[in-house]
Design a protein around this motif. Sequence first.
Motif, PDB file in Angstrom:
ATOM      1  N   SER A   1      37.384  32.150  38.824  1.00  0.00           N
ATOM      2  CA  SER A   1      37.819  31.133  39.423  1.00  0.00           C
ATOM      3  C   SER A   1      38.566  30.074  38.519  1.00  0.00           C
ATOM      4  O   SER A   1      39.081  28.708  38.769  1.00  0.00           O
ATOM      5  N   GLY A   2      38.217  30.299  37.327  1.00  0.00           N
ATOM      6  CA  GLY A   2      38.720  29.362  36.247  1.00  0.00           C
ATOM      7  C   GLY A   2      37.908  28.059  36.004  1.00  0.00           C
ATOM      8  O   GLY A   2      38.014  27.231  35.079  1.00  0.00           O
TER       9      GLY A   2
ATOM     10  N   THR B   1      27.984  50.146  33.097  1.00  0.00           N
ATOM     11  CA  THR B   1      27.610  51.529  33.852  1.00  0.00           C
ATOM     12  C   THR B   1      27.290  51.186  35.035  1.00  0.00           C
ATOM     13  O   THR B   1      27.398  51.936  36.063  1.00  0.00           O
ATOM     14  N   LEU B   2      26.529  49.816  35.441  1.00  0.00           N
ATOM     15  CA  LEU B   2      25.953  49.576  36.567  1.00  0.00           C
ATOM     16  C   LEU B   2      24.547  50.453  36.936  1.00  0.00           C
ATOM     17  O   LEU B   2      24.118  50.621  37.878  1.00  0.00           O
ATOM     18  N   LEU B   3      24.089  51.152  35.906  1.00  0.00           N
ATOM     19  CA  LEU B   3      23.095  51.823  36.133  1.00  0.00           C
ATOM     20  C   LEU B   3      21.782  51.520  35.159  1.00  0.00           C
ATOM     21  O   LEU B   3      20.730  52.001  35.350  1.00  0.00           O
ATOM     22  N   LYS B   4      22.049  50.608  34.381  1.00  0.00           N
ATOM     23  CA  LYS B   4      21.039  50.131  33.276  1.00  0.00           C
ATOM     24  C   LYS B   4      21.226  48.563  32.882  1.00  0.00           C
ATOM     25  O   LYS B   4      22.329  48.212  33.142  1.00  0.00           O
ATOM     26  N   LYS B   5      20.222  47.986  32.338  1.00  0.00           N
ATOM     27  CA  LYS B   5      20.348  46.654  31.928  1.00  0.00           C
ATOM     28  C   LYS B   5      21.368  46.781  30.717  1.00  0.00           C
ATOM     29  O   LYS B   5      21.389  47.773  29.947  1.00  0.00           O
ATOM     30  N   ASP B   6      22.308  45.568  30.843  1.00  0.00           N
ATOM     31  CA  ASP B   6      23.380  45.558  29.383  1.00  0.00           C
ATOM     32  C   ASP B   6      23.487  44.237  29.106  1.00  0.00           C
ATOM     33  O   ASP B   6      22.987  43.224  30.064  1.00  0.00           O
ATOM     34  N   SER B   7      24.389  43.843  28.235  1.00  0.00           N
ATOM     35  CA  SER B   7      24.756  42.473  27.676  1.00  0.00           C
ATOM     36  C   SER B   7      26.174  42.425  28.433  1.00  0.00           C
ATOM     37  O   SER B   7      26.572  43.368  29.160  1.00  0.00           O
ATOM     38  N   LEU B   8      26.600  41.276  28.693  1.00  0.00           N
ATOM     39  CA  LEU B   8      27.962  40.964  29.219  1.00  0.00           C
ATOM     40  C   LEU B   8      28.633  39.871  28.619  1.00  0.00           C
ATOM     41  O   LEU B   8      28.208  38.842  27.949  1.00  0.00           O
ATOM     42  N   ILE B   9      29.958  40.172  28.678  1.00  0.00           N
ATOM     43  CA  ILE B   9      31.021  39.086  28.107  1.00  0.00           C
ATOM     44  C   ILE B   9      31.843  39.344  29.377  1.00  0.00           C
ATOM     45  O   ILE B   9      32.638  40.248  29.575  1.00  0.00           O
ATOM     46  N   ALA B  10      31.877  38.252  30.284  1.00  0.00           N
ATOM     47  CA  ALA B  10      32.784  38.006  31.247  1.00  0.00           C
ATOM     48  C   ALA B  10      33.837  36.837  30.828  1.00  0.00           C
ATOM     49  O   ALA B  10      33.621  35.739  30.644  1.00  0.00           O
ATOM     50  N   ALA B  11      34.966  37.170  30.900  1.00  0.00           N
ATOM     51  CA  ALA B  11      35.968  36.289  30.242  1.00  0.00           C
ATOM     52  C   ALA B  11      37.306  36.013  30.855  1.00  0.00           C
ATOM     53  O   ALA B  11      37.897  37.385  31.427  1.00  0.00           O
ATOM     54  N   ASN B  12      37.894  35.241  30.654  1.00  0.00           N
ATOM     55  CA  ASN B  12      39.551  35.077  30.797  1.00  0.00           C
ATOM     56  C   ASN B  12      40.076  36.144  29.962  1.00  0.00           C
ATOM     57  O   ASN B  12      39.853  36.270  28.610  1.00  0.00           O
TER      58      ASN B  12
ATOM     59  N   ILE C   1      31.721  40.934  39.011  1.00  0.00           N
ATOM     60  CA  ILE C   1      32.894  41.457  38.283  1.00  0.00           C
ATOM     61  C   ILE C   1      33.846  41.938  39.244  1.00  0.00           C
ATOM     62  O   ILE C   1      34.932  42.412  38.573  1.00  0.00           O
ATOM     63  N   ILE C   2      33.536  42.298  40.439  1.00  0.00           N
ATOM     64  CA  ILE C   2      34.810  42.808  41.271  1.00  0.00           C
ATOM     65  C   ILE C   2      35.574  41.257  41.545  1.00  0.00           C
ATOM     66  O   ILE C   2      36.818  41.678  41.592  1.00  0.00           O
ATOM     67  N   LEU C   3      34.999  40.026  41.877  1.00  0.00           N
ATOM     68  CA  LEU C   3      35.856  38.983  41.867  1.00  0.00           C
ATOM     69  C   LEU C   3      36.622  38.791  40.600  1.00  0.00           C
ATOM     70  O   LEU C   3      37.773  38.544  40.596  1.00  0.00           O
ATOM     71  N   LEU C   4      36.061  39.090  39.448  1.00  0.00           N
ATOM     72  CA  LEU C   4      36.595  38.685  38.299  1.00  0.00           C
ATOM     73  C   LEU C   4      37.765  39.696  38.022  1.00  0.00           C
ATOM     74  O   LEU C   4      38.917  39.308  37.405  1.00  0.00           O
ATOM     75  N   GLN C   5      37.824  40.983  38.349  1.00  0.00           N
ATOM     76  CA  GLN C   5      38.797  41.857  38.216  1.00  0.00           C
ATOM     77  C   GLN C   5      39.998  41.394  39.093  1.00  0.00           C
ATOM     78  O   GLN C   5      41.208  41.677  38.662  1.00  0.00           O
ATOM     79  N   GLU C   6      39.718  40.925  40.091  1.00  0.00           N
ATOM     80  CA  GLU C   6      40.550  40.469  41.215  1.00  0.00           C
ATOM     81  C   GLU C   6      41.435  39.397  40.660  1.00  0.00           C
ATOM     82  O   GLU C   6      42.649  38.993  41.308  1.00  0.00           O
ATOM     83  N   THR C   7      41.139  38.514  39.930  1.00  0.00           N
ATOM     84  CA  THR C   7      41.802  37.295  39.345  1.00  0.00           C
ATOM     85  C   THR C   7      42.219  37.641  37.683  1.00  0.00           C
ATOM     86  O   THR C   7      42.911  36.768  37.217  1.00  0.00           O
ATOM     87  N   GLY C   8      42.313  38.834  37.630  1.00  0.00           N
ATOM     88  CA  GLY C   8      42.718  39.405  36.111  1.00  0.00           C
ATOM     89  C   GLY C   8      41.780  39.135  35.057  1.00  0.00           C
ATOM     90  O   GLY C   8      42.243  39.250  33.932  1.00  0.00           O
ATOM     91  N   GLY C   9      40.279  38.791  35.164  1.00  0.00           N
ATOM     92  CA  GLY C   9      39.293  38.538  34.226  1.00  0.00           C
ATOM     93  C   GLY C   9      38.950  40.008  33.788  1.00  0.00           C
ATOM     94  O   GLY C   9      39.131  40.975  34.249  1.00  0.00           O
TER      95      GLY C   9
ATOM     96  N   LYS D   1      40.138  30.846  50.701  1.00  0.00           N
ATOM     97  CA  LYS D   1      41.142  30.587  50.118  1.00  0.00           C
ATOM     98  C   LYS D   1      41.378  31.281  48.588  1.00  0.00           C
ATOM     99  O   LYS D   1      40.591  31.534  47.884  1.00  0.00           O
ATOM    100  N   ARG D   2      42.836  31.996  48.609  1.00  0.00           N
ATOM    101  CA  ARG D   2      42.859  32.826  47.572  1.00  0.00           C
ATOM    102  C   ARG D   2      42.820  32.156  46.414  1.00  0.00           C
ATOM    103  O   ARG D   2      43.396  31.224  46.010  1.00  0.00           O
ATOM    104  N   LEU D   3      42.115  32.775  45.177  1.00  0.00           N
ATOM    105  CA  LEU D   3      42.051  32.267  43.893  1.00  0.00           C
ATOM    106  C   LEU D   3      43.384  32.790  43.015  1.00  0.00           C
ATOM    107  O   LEU D   3      43.526  34.095  43.370  1.00  0.00           O
ATOM    108  N   PRO D   4      43.876  31.851  42.375  1.00  0.00           N
ATOM    109  CA  PRO D   4      45.258  32.378  41.606  1.00  0.00           C
ATOM    110  C   PRO D   4      44.676  33.222  40.612  1.00  0.00           C
ATOM    111  O   PRO D   4      43.515  33.276  40.145  1.00  0.00           O
ATOM    112  N   LYS D   5      45.695  34.095  40.091  1.00  0.00           N
ATOM    113  CA  LYS D   5      45.364  35.074  38.684  1.00  0.00           C
ATOM    114  C   LYS D   5      45.163  33.857  37.565  1.00  0.00           C
ATOM    115  O   LYS D   5      45.512  32.806  37.679  1.00  0.00           O
TER     116      LYS D   5
END
Length: 262
Positions: free
Chosen positions: A197-198, A236-247, A217-225, A144-148
Amino acid sequence: MTEQLNYFKWKQQAEAWMREAADYIRWQMHEQLDIKTKEHKNDLVTHVDEGVENFFINKISETYPSHRVMGEEGSFKKIDDLSGVVWILDPIDGTMNFVHQKSFFAISLGIYVDGEPAAGLVYDVMADELYSAVAGFGAFLNGKRLPKLGRVKLDESILSINPGWASKDETVRNLIETVRGARSYGVASLEIAYVASGRLDSYISLNLAPWDVAGGIILLQETGGLATNLKGETLTLLKKDSLIAANPSIHDGLVNRAFGTT
Ligand code: 2AM
Ligand code: CA
Ligand code: CA
Ligand code: CA
């Protein structure tokens, strides 16, 4: 367009393998687990993590001999660039949950072509929830498609964050007081999928590996996050890093407010 047809094919194939691997996990879960610790006492690995990774490596190398796999349990050392097609795999994300709680763990997979997103999948094995996306074609939960993502205010948002870190850092404690609610699930890929997915509005972590984030992060990109490190830089996806994934309406605010220099 031919490229995209391939992406759909890979996503379809990956999904079938994930379901097969999930059957193996659910079966092994009730057997005696062979549990080892890695660099830290709370960084666990079991024979099931290794079994799932080997299953994927065998399937991918048989079916797509030119593709490479970056997996958590052993095959990382061989990959130091993202040229060609690279499958970035976490065979069990949330191993501590797998061992102790028997739920809230996922198989996470991101497929990249010359470093660009092609397809992302995060499968919550026990909830039977499969998040998937082909880059440019939207994200789906169980088909089922996730909304933006719509706008949220920081003080009405739900943040997921590791409590161990929060207890040691005053900036993070202030942030937790600012948002409406804080949660912690202990499974990075799924927490990113929840932001996509909110179900969550943001997820913040200090130290994640490429396989923790590559699918989500590919899922997130697809809903505008948005997903960056704590400095607001691209991952970079080549080393460890911190992350903020957000609306998107609170991402930059989180970077500046909690961790920026402004
Ligand atoms: P893992 O279960 O695959 O190791 C736990 O907060 C989340 O952070 C999980 O997604 C976990 O992935 C990830 N993580 C990354 N590095 C970790 C580490 N050194 N120790 C424990 N969890 C780690
Ligand atoms: Ca691990
Ligand atoms: Ca992980
Ligand atoms: Ca793992």
